[in-house]
Scaffold this motif. Sequence first.
Motif: not given
Length: 178
Positions: A3-5, A21-32, A34-37, A55-60
């Motif tokens: 999980a990356i905050c 920010a969008a590119d980072l969010g998509a890349a975090i998801a693509a790498a499998g 979770t985004v914590v924000s 991009a199919g990722g999970t967000t908290v």
Amino acid sequence: MSAICVYCASGPVDQSYLDLAADLGAAIAAAGHTVVSGGGNISMMGALAEAARAAGGTTVGIIPRALMEREVADLGADELVVTDTMRERKRLMDERADGFITLPGGIGTLEELFETWTGGYLGMHSKPVVLLDPTDFYAPLLGWLDDLCGRGFVSRRALDRLLLARSIPTAIELATAR
């Protein structure tokens, strides 16, 4: 999976920062990962979370009740945690994250960066703290910190604890290194 905050702006900014920010969010998801924000759905915070989910990722999202309207809560988050205070928000963000990436932002972003960075330096956690700066947004801050180091106010060990990344892949790699 980590999980990356991500700390970033929640106020009006130029489109290039929203794209970052969008590119980072998509890349975090693509790498499998979770985004914590901070739980807002506007500005960079919203762009980050929306792109991660697209991009199919999970967000908290973790947001204090007092900011529910101001930052417009990210009701699309996979998990939205509403706290009573900012301190509780930051504590939960810290606890839920395995690493931290800071994007351009204002005083709130800087406060989060400095608190997390200081906590790591003082041994309160061993999680990576990354400053993603592809456009030299933070160059004045880094110059000032370097000057403070030269004057003895900031140790070289503390500066070395803040990891600088110029690209999204490098930032993710650093934030997930153990």
